[in-house]
Design an enzyme around this catalytic site. Sequence first.
Site, PDB file in Angstrom:
ATOM      1  N   HIS A 133       0.704  -1.179  -0.048  1.00 41.69           N
ATOM      2  CA  HIS A 133      -0.017  -0.201  -0.071  1.00 41.69           C
ATOM      3  C   HIS A 133       0.810   1.346   0.018  1.00 41.69           C
ATOM      4  O   HIS A 133       0.448   2.383  -0.645  1.00 41.69           O
ATOM      5  CB  HIS A 133      -0.967   0.011   1.217  1.00 41.69           C
ATOM      6  CG  HIS A 133      -2.012   1.161   1.306  1.00 41.69           C
ATOM      7  ND1 HIS A 133      -3.039   1.064   0.417  1.00 41.69           N
ATOM      8  CD2 HIS A 133      -2.053   2.120   2.054  1.00 41.69           C
ATOM      9  CE1 HIS A 133      -3.588   2.206   0.550  1.00 41.69           C
ATOM     10  NE2 HIS A 133      -3.220   2.739   1.585  1.00 41.69           N
ATOM     11  N   PHE A 134       1.780   1.147   0.635  1.00 42.52           N
ATOM     12  CA  PHE A 134       2.730   2.434   0.694  1.00 42.52           C
ATOM     13  C   PHE A 134       4.328   2.049  -0.074  1.00 42.52           C
ATOM     14  O   PHE A 134       5.207   2.041   0.547  1.00 42.52           O
ATOM     15  CB  PHE A 134       3.148   2.783   2.233  1.00 42.52           C
ATOM     16  CG  PHE A 134       1.949   3.417   2.996  1.00 42.52           C
ATOM     17  CD1 PHE A 134       1.609   4.786   2.830  1.00 42.52           C
ATOM     18  CD2 PHE A 134       1.167   2.866   3.938  1.00 42.52           C
ATOM     19  CE1 PHE A 134       0.544   5.458   3.382  1.00 42.52           C
ATOM     20  CE2 PHE A 134       0.169   3.331   4.646  1.00 42.52           C
ATOM     21  CZ  PHE A 134      -0.237   4.568   4.398  1.00 42.52           C
TER      22      PHE A 134
END
Length: 317
Positions: free
Chosen positions: A293-294
């Site tokens: 996600h990051f």
Amino acid sequence: MRTKISTVLSFVLVVFGFTAMAQRSNAGYQKVVYKTIKVDGLDVFYREAGNPDKPTLLLLHGFPSSSFMYRDLINDLAADYHLIAPDYPGFGSSSRPSVSAFDYSFDHLAAVMEDFIRQLNLKHFSLYMQDYGGPVGFRIAVKHPGWISALIIQNANAYQEGLGTGFKKIMAMEGAGDKAGVENSLKSIISFEGIKVQYTEGANNPAHIGPDAYLMDHQFIKGDENEPIQNALFQNYHFNLTMYPEWQQYLRRHQPPALIVWGKNDPIFIAPGGLAYQKDLKNTEVHLLNGGHFALVEYHAEIAAYIRSFLHRKGIN
């Protein structure tokens, strides 16, 4: 002959002098400055770097992060672009009015960011969106398409195909009015371990994920005062899904140049969501990165290189 050599040498020295001065001047712009301005009665904190005469990138952060998530990318790009990364109300170092004093909805966050853009007198910019940056940024882009030079989209969803299983379950609870279920989910997500796993799950090499990222997020997000703020936004999130058709219509109609850089192992906004932009955009470039996600934490240098190449080919330089 001596006169000619002297003239040439003088010209070279002058050019070298101007070049050196320009480099020194540009080096000064590359340092990040940290500012706070009043917007709609709120303190809005933001990071800024780069020469304002160069193309601007507006960096909109995700949940549960802040402008801190862009610290490496800002350093990567400050020599070539003007970068601005704000914290939304309720996040990072910006004001955190109580839920009784401020409407924590994505409509309202976008309205504050719109006024922030006006106050900084930004006329045209490339818009970088990650996670919550999507619903904030797309609202602004739909309303002001002329502001947008290009889109840079990193795990910011606008398609049903991009919803992961866990995310769908939470959205179903919201749609059914199960506020208690949503609150319990949020408590888990904003716990220290819940934030950490958003960084480490799907990462190519978790050992490359420095703890400063999730430690900083947890520091900003924890506390009895902040939890109601995050809960209000969580309860509001399902309205974003109803706006997907409007955002897709904006993409089809205006065809902004778009660079998609997506952590393909993200369990929240899954890889098909990144690929789905190609359905509506003719002028797009997609890179699925072996991250979560990051993905920016692991791949900020690679993403910076993609941005430079993409914007240069689109004449934004």
